[in-house]
Design an enzyme around this catalytic site. Sequence first.
Site, PDB file in Angstrom:
ATOM      1  CE  LYS A 148      52.415 -14.323  41.886  1.00 16.24           C
ATOM      2  NZ  LYS A 148      53.817 -15.747  40.614  1.00 16.24           N
ATOM      3  CG  HIS A 193      46.287 -19.806  35.188  1.00 15.09           C
ATOM      4  ND1 HIS A 193      47.526 -19.182  35.076  1.00 15.09           N
ATOM      5  CD2 HIS A 193      45.802 -20.284  33.387  1.00 15.09           C
ATOM      6  CE1 HIS A 193      47.269 -19.250  34.130  1.00 15.09           C
ATOM      7  NE2 HIS A 193      47.270 -19.425  33.048  1.00 15.09           N
ATOM      8  CG  ASP A 200      50.405 -21.460  35.651  1.00 19.88           C
ATOM      9  OD1 ASP A 200      51.413 -22.135  35.595  1.00 19.88           O
ATOM     10  OD2 ASP A 200      49.974 -20.045  36.144  1.00 19.88           O
ATOM     11  CG  ASP A 213      56.203 -22.155  44.234  1.00 28.85           C
ATOM     12  OD1 ASP A 213      56.418 -21.461  43.749  1.00 28.85           O
ATOM     13  OD2 ASP A 213      55.680 -23.637  44.079  1.00 28.85           O
ATOM     14  CG  ASP A 265      47.452 -19.184  39.179  1.00 27.84           C
ATOM     15  OD1 ASP A 265      47.597 -19.587  40.381  1.00 27.84           O
ATOM     16  OD2 ASP A 265      48.673 -19.185  38.366  1.00 27.84           O
ATOM     17  CD1 TRP A 282      50.431 -13.044  35.747  1.00 27.27           C
ATOM     18  CD2 TRP A 282      52.390 -13.627  35.219  1.00 27.27           C
ATOM     19  NE1 TRP A 282      51.329 -12.220  36.748  1.00 27.27           N
ATOM     20  CE2 TRP A 282      52.624 -12.666  36.907  1.00 27.27           C
ATOM     21  CE3 TRP A 282      53.058 -14.177  35.177  1.00 27.27           C
ATOM     22  CZ2 TRP A 282      53.589 -13.226  37.606  1.00 27.27           C
ATOM     23  CZ3 TRP A 282      54.775 -13.984  35.425  1.00 27.27           C
ATOM     24  CH2 TRP A 282      54.683 -13.415  36.248  1.00 27.27           C
ATOM     25  CG  ASP A 316      53.481 -21.396  39.810  1.00 25.58           C
ATOM     26  OD1 ASP A 316      52.278 -21.403  39.385  1.00 25.58           O
ATOM     27  OD2 ASP A 316      54.254 -20.666  39.962  1.00 25.58           O
ATOM     28  CD  GLU A 365      47.570 -15.685  35.814  1.00 26.54           C
ATOM     29  OE1 GLU A 365      48.271 -15.973  34.301  1.00 26.54           O
ATOM     30  OE2 GLU A 365      48.802 -16.492  36.850  1.00 26.54           O
ATOM     31  CG  HIS A 397      48.056 -15.601  40.320  1.00 28.55           C
ATOM     32  ND1 HIS A 397      48.417 -15.614  39.734  1.00 28.55           N
ATOM     33  CD2 HIS A 397      49.399 -16.628  41.229  1.00 28.55           C
ATOM     34  CE1 HIS A 397      49.097 -15.689  39.190  1.00 28.55           C
ATOM     35  NE2 HIS A 397      49.934 -16.555  39.790  1.00 28.55           N
TER      36      HIS A 397
HETATM   37  C1  RNT Z   1      53.017 -16.576  37.268  1.00 30.65           C
HETATM   38  C2  RNT Z   1      51.232 -16.604  36.549  1.00 30.65           C
HETATM   39  C3  RNT Z   1      51.499 -16.990  34.885  1.00 30.65           C
HETATM   40  C4  RNT Z   1      52.959 -18.238  34.774  1.00 30.65           C
HETATM   41  C5  RNT Z   1      52.598 -18.656  33.144  1.00 30.65           C
HETATM   42  C6  RNT Z   1      53.916 -19.821  32.545  1.00 30.65           C
HETATM   43  O1  RNT Z   1      52.717 -16.217  38.405  1.00 30.65           O
HETATM   44  O2  RNT Z   1      50.590 -17.826  37.100  1.00 30.65           O
HETATM   45  O3  RNT Z   1      50.428 -18.011  34.188  1.00 30.65           O
HETATM   46  O4  RNT Z   1      52.544 -19.328  35.523  1.00 30.65           O
HETATM   47  O5  RNT Z   1      52.535 -17.603  32.692  1.00 30.65           O
HETATM   48 ZN    ZN Z   2      48.807 -18.551  36.556  1.00 25.04          ZN
END
Ligand code: RNT
Ligand code: ZN
Length: 431
Positions: free
Chosen positions: A241, A299, A339, A307, A272, A198, A309, A239, A275
């Site tokens: 986003k 993820h 994640d 946000d 993820d 990523w 995460d 990955e 994302h």
């Molecule tokens: C960031 C990605 C990535 C990170 C990690 C820490 O937006 O999701 O995967 O969160 O690598």
């Molecule tokens: Zn991620």
Amino acid sequence: MIRKFSYEINMEQGKTEEAYKIAKEKYAELGVDTDTAIKQMEDVVISLHCWQTDDVGGFEKPDSALGGGGIQVTGNYPGKARNIPELIQDIEKVMSLLPGKQRLNLHAIYGHFGDKFADRDKITVGHFTKWIEWAKSKGTGLDFNPTCFSHPRADNGYTLSSKNEENRKFWVEHVKRCREIGAAMGKELNTSCINNIWIPDGSKDIAVDTYTHRALLKDSLDEIFETEYPKEYLKDSVESKLFGIGSESMVVGSYDFYLAYALKNNKLICLDNGHFHPTEQVGDKISACLQFFDEIMLHVTRGVRWDSDHVVILNDETLHIAQEVIRANALRRVNIGLDFFDASLNRIGAYVTGTRAVQQAFLIGLLEPFNQLKTYENENKYFERLALLEIMKTMPFGAIWDYYCLVNDVPAGIDYIKEIQTYEKDILNKR
Ligand code: RNT
Ligand code: ZN
């Protein structure tokens, strides 16, 4: 573990078993075998993201901290892991409170660097041999990630797609080395390591030369993947986003970009769920991707507004992802990573809660009367399909979960809260 008198344990165990028996009958009425579901949980292997223990800081230098890259950790709850022994202590605590199987997912900034700083383009397998030894002793696999952020060479927002050739080369070298490290992990541990790439590359405001940045990213990836490793040792995933903090207007590694790249080059796509646009459903992407990919990577996270995460909870989104994996009979083709990072609450408690939520989602998925639902669907009986899906929401899942914890010898119900409180008092508060 908190000590209890044996008669207390026996009483609790008895109640859990009794509740399980009743719940088992309820599920059996719908044609679901709960014992089989519990057995199938053996295929639900969760890759624990080491970075929840220390707010994505890593241990390159004393007091390393997450810097930029479109991701941010807020909060300063006491007890963050300050070094590798503390991180290991935390991870082992987390593992001791989780049923089922786990792997550990490391970022490149978590090597054993000691007091000899090694820049990202200089890291070697040697920095990770102790991790490999640890994993061996625990019988667990390792996954890996290049760290293309928190670094002066990532300061202007671009890494593998940088127009600054020196910087781009630097990051290419870093990721190449990460693949080498990952392959060594996979080889030593007899279980393939997923190296997930990523990058934060993107632009806060309207960018015009997106074509060049994406061409640069493609070239960098081609160069990175020139070295081939047996897939028994290493699998590569990329990955995507939609946007990040500071990359609101354009992200170089978008979904279209990586989906096409991964397909064309036989790599894994990493989805993820933080994302994507909030109305897009990662759950729905799974059966689409699985038509074309042998394997994918997840993820699992919780997006909240802008946000991506937050600590995972058992919400519709998590559940949908798990259900779609189970419905596609794809547990062995979907690699489940986590994640999230939140420094505003007990990190270890958050870690266990989030991981358990994912495990619960999968167990619920495995307890679905899929054949009956499919029959209704095939017969255009949409009311019946909807009704049964609704009925499943009030089934006594908690009793199955508690029993699953019991047979895995980990605290069931609310008992893990006390465990975390004790850990906080005895360990975290003393850091
Ligand atoms: C960031 C990605 C990535 C990170 C990690 C820490 O937006 O999701 O995967 O969160 O690598
Ligand atoms: Zn991620």
